[in-house]
Design a protein around this motif. Structure first.
Motif, short mmCIF file in Angstrom:
data_model
loop_
_atom_site.label_atom_id
_atom_site.label_comp_id
_atom_site.label_asym_id
_atom_site.label_seq_id
_atom_site.Cartn_x
_atom_site.Cartn_y
_atom_site.Cartn_z
N PRO A 89 0.84 -1.16 0.04
CA PRO A 89 0.14 -0.03 0.05
C PRO A 89 0.78 1.15 0.13
O PRO A 89 1.92 1.14 0.44
CB PRO A 89 -0.72 -0.12 1.32
CG PRO A 89 -1.10 -1.59 1.46
CD PRO A 89 0.38 -2.07 0.92
N ALA A 90 0.29 2.19 -0.57
CA ALA A 90 1.00 3.40 -0.79
C ALA A 90 1.14 4.11 0.44
O ALA A 90 2.24 5.08 0.88
CB ALA A 90 0.68 4.63 -1.82
N TYR A 91 0.47 4.23 1.52
CA TYR A 91 0.10 4.99 2.59
C TYR A 91 0.24 4.25 3.86
O TYR A 91 0.60 4.74 4.87
CB TYR A 91 -0.92 5.89 2.61
CG TYR A 91 -1.16 6.73 1.32
CD1 TYR A 91 -0.34 7.78 1.15
CD2 TYR A 91 -2.28 6.52 0.24
CE1 TYR A 91 -0.25 8.45 0.03
CE2 TYR A 91 -2.34 7.09 -0.87
CZ TYR A 91 -1.26 8.22 -1.11
OH TYR A 91 -1.50 8.68 -2.22
N ASP A 92 -0.19 2.79 4.14
CA ASP A 92 -0.43 2.24 5.18
C ASP A 92 0.68 1.24 5.40
O ASP A 92 0.45 0.51 6.58
CB ASP A 92 -1.80 1.62 5.20
CG ASP A 92 -2.94 2.52 4.93
OD1 ASP A 92 -2.83 3.56 5.34
OD2 ASP A 92 -3.87 2.34 4.22
N SER A 93 1.49 0.87 4.38
CA SER A 93 2.66 -0.23 4.82
C SER A 93 3.77 0.54 5.60
O SER A 93 3.99 1.66 5.54
CB SER A 93 3.15 -0.48 3.44
OG SER A 93 4.24 -1.21 3.90
N ASP A 94 4.30 -0.39 6.64
CA ASP A 94 5.43 0.09 7.26
C ASP A 94 6.51 0.21 6.31
O ASP A 94 7.72 0.56 7.00
CB ASP A 94 5.65 -0.89 8.44
CG ASP A 94 4.48 -0.98 9.40
OD1 ASP A 94 3.88 0.01 9.51
OD2 ASP A 94 4.44 -1.98 10.15
N MET A 95 6.48 -0.38 5.21
CA MET A 95 7.98 -0.26 4.18
C MET A 95 7.67 0.33 2.88
O MET A 95 6.22 -0.06 2.53
CB MET A 95 8.30 -1.87 4.33
CG MET A 95 9.59 -1.84 3.49
SD MET A 95 10.02 -3.72 3.76
CE MET A 95 10.41 -3.87 5.48
N ASP A 96 8.52 0.80 2.26
CA ASP A 96 8.13 1.48 1.09
C ASP A 96 8.28 0.19 0.04
O ASP A 96 8.96 -0.75 0.25
CB ASP A 96 8.75 2.88 0.59
CG ASP A 96 10.56 2.36 0.54
OD1 ASP A 96 10.75 1.74 -0.40
OD2 ASP A 96 11.04 2.73 1.67
#
Length: 359
Positions: A89-96
């Motif tokens: 996810p673009a905004y909710d992930s702990d990692m890009d």
């Protein structure tokens, strides 16, 4: 050597067949009327390659290696998932996405970056496709019940394990060693753990729909089962039903599950996955909950690797992954070999040698 194994899940069954093949006398106890009745038969049915765990190296490595060994050892007990997608996810992930892709590249497992996903997703920064498999639980249950035959005792609740030093008794019957494969529901593990009752949700949907896993962090996943039209929906924040210090408390919590709680979980999980896959409610229909209890280590961040400990003549097996059954077997045999070597040791003669030379 005589082994008693308590717990007829994946670990108990694999350990029983492995030790039997090595010439050990084995008896497997299961308290229910069939194998795989609890956590081993109530999970997401996923055979991982490590893509779930970018934050824990040991778990990734054990998943990668265990996947290959599992397919080689039990080729008939799992099936390929035709389309398996991991999305960040673009905004909710702990990692890009770039970091996730870099970590998985270093793991050495094949995957391909998707430029055009077969499922219309939104608010994701990147997707990959990789090979995973779904566990065939009904087939596995039949396989091990046939393989173990007379070595299997069903409908048997073990009440006591007593280590006498020279042997260990299970409900009064003597054995050389006992393996507790109940995940802390019989004897307390050597490591600090907590008990987490869980609720996954079963959905009916299109046959051969892609598996969807959103990483990394408090996200969700949709995964097929052995029935090609049935899927499980799991959520990191919404699947757990609490955190308890004892097995008894966790079981009591499952006993309090009611229609209102199920309806709440359905609403929460559907809302979460629809954030990234807006077409979910159009194609999938809720059919029922799946309840289980997970035993997890305290303070081990994202650690689902295998742990085998031994106290006297009792082994305790812990793992958050089905495909580390081979690691568990190797560690049991290693600890057993160390024990035999220690028993056969004659002790050091160095002190006597030194004193003899001094004279």
């Amino acid at each position: 050597m005589r082994f008693a194994i308590v717990g007829g899940g994946w670990y108990g069954c694999h350990l029983a067949t492995a030790l039997d093949a090595l010439g050990m006398q084995v008896k497997l106890f299961e308290r229910h009327s069939r194998l795989f009745h609890e956590a081993s038969g109530n999970n997401q049915f996923r055979l991982h390659q490590g893509f779930h765990y970018p934050r824990h190296h040991a778990t990734r490595m054990q998943s990668r290696d265990g996947f290959m060994r599992f397919v080689e050892r039990y080729p008939q007990l799992s099936a390929s998932v035709p389309h398996n997608i991991y999305a960040v996810p673009a905004y909710d992930s702990d990692m890009d996405f770039s970091t996730y892709r870099l970590i998985m590249t270093a793991t050495g497992v094949e995957f391909s970056e998707l430029t055009d996903s077969p499922v219309k997703l939104q608010s994701v920064s990147g997707t990959i496709a990789t090979h995973e498999r779904v566990l065939m639980i009904s087939r596995s249950r039949e396989y091990f019940e046939r393989k173990l035959a007379s070595r299997l005792t069903l409908n048997c609740q073990v009440e006591s394990i007593v280590d006498h030093g020279t042997h260990v008794s299970v409900d009064g019957e003597p054995y050389d060693f006992v393996i507790d494969a109940t995940w802390g529901h019989l004897t307390r593990p050597a490591i600090d753990v907590f008990y987490e009752p869980t609720m996954l949700l079963y959905y009916e949907g299109p046959v051969a729909f892609p598996a969807l896993t959103f990483v990394d962090g408090a996200l969700c996943s949709l995964y097929p089962t052995e029935d090609q039209a049935i899927y499980t929906l799991s959520s990191v924040p919404h699947t757990p039903l609490g955190r308890y210090a004892s097995s008894e408390e966790a079981r009591a919590s499952l006993g309090r599950v009611n229609g209102d709680l199920i309806a709440l979980k359905v609403a929460q999980m559907e809302e979460q996955i629809s954030k990234y896959y807006p077409g979910f409610r159009d194609l999938f229909r809720f059919v029922g909950p799946q309840l289980a209890i997970k035993t997890k280590p305290i303070g081990a961040h994202d650690d689902r690797s295998c742990s085998v400990t031994r106290k006297g003549r009792v082994f305790n097996v812990m793992s958050g992954k089905i495909d580390t059954i081979f690691t568990a077997t190797e560690r049991v045999l290693s600890l057993l070999e160390m024990s035999v070597a220690s028993d056969e040791s004659t002790g050091s003669t160095l002190r006597q040698d030194i004193l003899g030379m001094a004279l």
